[in-house]
Design a protein around this motif. Structure first.
Motif, PDB file in Angstrom:
ATOM      1  N   LEU A  74      45.573  26.239  36.921  1.00  0.00           N
ATOM      2  CA  LEU A  74      46.140  26.909  38.089  1.00  0.00           C
ATOM      3  C   LEU A  74      45.787  28.389  38.112  1.00  0.00           C
ATOM      4  CD1 LEU A  74      49.705  25.302  38.283  1.00  0.00           C
ATOM      5  CD2 LEU A  74      47.718  24.810  39.713  1.00  0.00           C
ATOM      6  N   LEU A  75      45.893  29.051  36.968  1.00  0.00           N
ATOM      7  CA  LEU A  75      45.573  30.479  36.935  1.00  0.00           C
ATOM      8  C   LEU A  75      44.087  30.719  37.150  1.00  0.00           C
ATOM      9  CD1 LEU A  75      46.783  33.272  36.555  1.00  0.00           C
ATOM     10  CD2 LEU A  75      46.341  33.069  34.103  1.00  0.00           C
ATOM     11  N   ARG A  77      40.151  33.007  41.257  1.00  0.00           N
ATOM     12  CA  ARG A  77      38.941  33.053  42.095  1.00  0.00           C
ATOM     13  C   ARG A  77      39.171  33.922  43.320  1.00  0.00           C
ATOM     14  NH1 ARG A  77      34.955  31.801  39.104  1.00  0.00           N
ATOM     15  NH2 ARG A  77      33.736  31.424  40.990  1.00  0.00           N
ATOM     16  N   THR A  90      36.561  38.504  37.912  1.00  0.00           N
ATOM     17  CA  THR A  90      36.689  37.112  38.332  1.00  0.00           C
ATOM     18  C   THR A  90      36.202  36.199  37.215  1.00  0.00           C
ATOM     19  OG1 THR A  90      36.320  37.734  40.635  1.00  0.00           O
ATOM     20  CG2 THR A  90      36.005  35.415  40.059  1.00  0.00           C
ATOM     21  N   GLN A 128      42.179  36.252  43.416  1.00  0.00           N
ATOM     22  CA  GLN A 128      42.765  37.487  42.890  1.00  0.00           C
ATOM     23  C   GLN A 128      42.568  37.467  41.375  1.00  0.00           C
ATOM     24  OE1 GLN A 128      44.209  40.167  44.416  1.00  0.00           O
ATOM     25  NE2 GLN A 128      44.351  41.103  42.396  1.00  0.00           N
ATOM     26  N   CYS A 144      42.050  28.850  38.964  1.00  0.00           N
ATOM     27  CA  CYS A 144      41.766  28.654  40.392  1.00  0.00           C
ATOM     28  C   CYS A 144      42.293  29.824  41.219  1.00  0.00           C
ATOM     29  CB  CYS A 144      42.387  27.345  40.862  1.00  0.00           C
ATOM     30  SG  CYS A 144      41.665  25.861  40.124  1.00  0.00           S
ATOM     31  N   ALA A 145      43.493  30.318  40.901  1.00  0.00           N
ATOM     32  CA  ALA A 145      44.037  31.453  41.645  1.00  0.00           C
ATOM     33  C   ALA A 145      43.219  32.713  41.418  1.00  0.00           C
ATOM     34  CB  ALA A 145      45.493  31.685  41.236  1.00  0.00           C
TER      35      ALA A 145
END
Length: 590
Positions: free
Chosen positions: A382-383, A388, A252, A390, A385-386
């Motif tokens: 965006l990547l 977090r 993560t 996956q 945040c995503a």
């Protein structure tokens, strides 16, 4: 027939619209040089030190899958690594001509040179040729770009596709046509098929259109192209979701990963990072300063509320309405207002010309900031945040976003030069462009240690060639070999010559036959039978990945732990030799 408003019985021949004067040859050569010079520099830097003498694990995956037959590649994509499927098919054609490490990396070098040219082309189209030259050179001399220009993976090709799609978007917004939007959608879809995270480029382009306030017809055309891209990507997404175990090792992301991405895009050294960020800030704040200056000039020219611009129109007989609905008396134009309004319009036109560059070139509907900022910011955010939810955040997945940073830095430098309002002499423009190129060269010298490191084997995660060479030097025909863990078989797949004549004790089905990266291994019982069948004194060479053997991950794998148990039961432990990338240990049959 007589024309309307003309004399009856006479006809007027239609007149062709006046053609804009063609630019002089020097003006035509400037964009060409601005595009070709960064491409040539990137090509030279990409070829410099291309042969590192070894592959690392990711490159070995490209090498061994691309060398399979087309049915075997298709079989493998159904089980592992479908996300790189299109890239493997392209590399299959390349390795059919020549299958060595240099040929393996040449497509990435060519793609990086194309990206540098496209970044320069964007700068030329959105501002002026010197901005394109500086942006292309900044891109070509970034160590992060050099790293993936010399790596046999799809990331450099994805960056080239993203830059081309962005350039096509700008063209389509300027003068849309079905052909241009179809080309944009096709390139965006091909880029996303090279790596599915490149679909985030569509989000960046959507922000570009939003801040540019394009008309509805442009949104409609872009939406059709984007929908076609997403539809083409859906089968790949469905297959790759079932193969998510391939990226289960990614952590993560946190502050460390975000800072590392910032330094990769704008650094890596502190001086270069600082200058790049300052220039990018100038590019972002300059339009705000221009608007503030225009507002201040307007306030000085029209200090009274009644002195409105419409009251200055020649022939205007009526003023604005009062609250009672009556017409207010028309304010008599003063000398300051009569002279000031044209001066304001002239100042605004001059400011726009300073921003867009000199020459009678039609203004682009989108600005450089509207293109570069979303490209550099939107996909990483965006990547991140995503990730977090996956974990899928890696800097190499976002290489295609880096092009926005040199565009911003070059634009900021151009803004600073424009403040001095230099003369429009050709010699002065050439001197300014050359000075900017020298500044990029100075930044390259500051980053020279990083550039040198990117061309060394230590810049990658491991080295497979030293391990293979060690086996080839120590082992003899008839000896056995065992890999700990399973994925260490990649050494033999990358350099099969050093393993000629050795028997693989654990291999059940080959990687090509099983449609996997490393093959399928036999059970622990079958391995015990094979070890028991070896003659006394037989030599077994154990090839180990020192980064995983003995770790908690290794002990949690029953199949790997069973291999070490069988070795301890039937073999005596001999000497071990360690090299970077692994170790080779000798076991002798009791």
């Amino acid at each position: 027939m007589a024309e309307r408003g003309g004399r009856r019985g006479t006809a007027t021949a239609p007149t062709a619209p006046p053609r804009s004067p063609s630019p002089p040859p020097a003006r035509r050569r400037a964009p060409l040089l601005a595009v070709t010079v960064p491409a040539a520099v990137m090509l030279v830097l990409g070829l410099l030190g291309l042969d590192r003498g070894t592959m690392w694990r990711d490159e070995s995956a490209t090498f061994q899958i691309a060398r399979r037959s087309l049915p075997e590649i298709w079989h493998a994509l159904g089980t592992v690594d479908a996300v790189h499927g299109l890239y493997y098919l392209l590399m299959h054609a390349v390795l059919a001509v020549r299958d060595d490490e240099i040929a393996l990396r040449l497509p990435s070098v060519a793609a990086s040179a194309a990206t540098a040219a496209l970044v320069a082309a964007l700068g030329c189209r959105l501002v002026r040729p010197r901005v394109g030259l500086w942006a292309g050179l900044l891109y070509a001399t970034t160590p992060f770009v050099s790293h993936y220009a010399q790596e046999a993976r799809s990331y450099a090709l994805v960056a080239a596709g993203a830059a081309l799609a962005t350039w096509l978007l700008v063209r389509a917004v300027e003068r849309g046509s079905p052909g241009r939007w179809t080309g944009y959608g096709a390139v965006a879809a091909a880029t996303a098929l090279l790596h599915e995270f490149a679909v985030l480029l569509l989000a960046a382009h959507a922000v570009t259109l939003l801040v540019s306030r394009v008309p509805w017809r442009t949104w409609r055309a872009w939406g059709c192209a984007a929908a076609g891209c997403c539809l083409a990507l859906l089968p790949l997404v469905a297959v790759s979701r079932a193969q998510s175990a391939q990226v289960s090792w990614i952590r993560t992301p946190g502050r460390r990963e975000a800072e590392a991405l910032l330094y990769a895009f704008a650094g890596p050294g502190e001086p270069v990072l600082t200058v790049t960020l300052v220039l990018a800030g100038v590019s972002l704040l300059a339009p705000v300063a221009v608007r503030g200056r225009r507002a201040l000039s307007s306030a000085r020219l029209f200090p009274r509320p009644g002195a409105c611009p419409w009251a200055l129109r020649p022939g205007s007989a009526r003023g604005p309405r009062t609250p009672d609905g009556e017409r207010a008396p028309t304010a008599r134009p003063t000398a300051a207002s009569v002279v000031g309004a044209p001066l304001l319009r002239t100042a605004e036109a001059g400011a726009a010309a300073g921003v867009r560059g000199s020459g009678a070139r039609r203004a682009c509907p989108v600005s450089l900031n509207a293109v570069a900022v979303p490209l550099a910011v939107v996909p990483p955010v965006l990547l991140f945040c995503a990730a977090r939810f996956q974990p899928l955040f890696l800097d190499r997945y976002l290489l295609f976003c880096l092009a926005g940073v040199p565009l911003l830095a070059a634009s900021g430098a151009d803004r600073l030069v424009s403040v001095a309002r230099p003369p429009e002499a050709r010699a002065w423009r050439r001197a300014v462009a050359a000075a900017g190129a020298l500044a990029v060269a100075a930044a390259f010298v500051c980053q020279l240690p990083a550039q040198r490191r990117e061309r060394l084997p230590v810049s990658r995660g491991d080295e497979l060639a030293p391990v293979a060479a060690l086996v080839g030097r120590l082992a003899g025909p008839g000896d056995a070999v065992l890999f700990l863990p399973l994925h260490e078989r990649r050494v033999a797949l990358a350099y099969p010559r050093d393993f000629t004549g050795l028997r693989d004790l654990t291999l059940g089905r080959s990687p090509a036959a099983s449609g996997t990266l490393f093959g399928e291994e036999v059970t622990a019982g079958a391995l015990s039978d094979r070890l028991a069948g070896l003659p006394r004194g037989a030599r077994v060479w154990v090839v180990q990945d020192t980064a995983t053997v003995g770790t908690r991950w290794f002990r949690s794998r029953p199949a790997e732990y069973a291999k070490t148990t069988a070795l301890d039961r039937y073999c005596e432990e001999g000497p071990s030799v360690f090299v970077r990338g692994g170790a080779v240990s000798l076991r002798i049959r009791r």
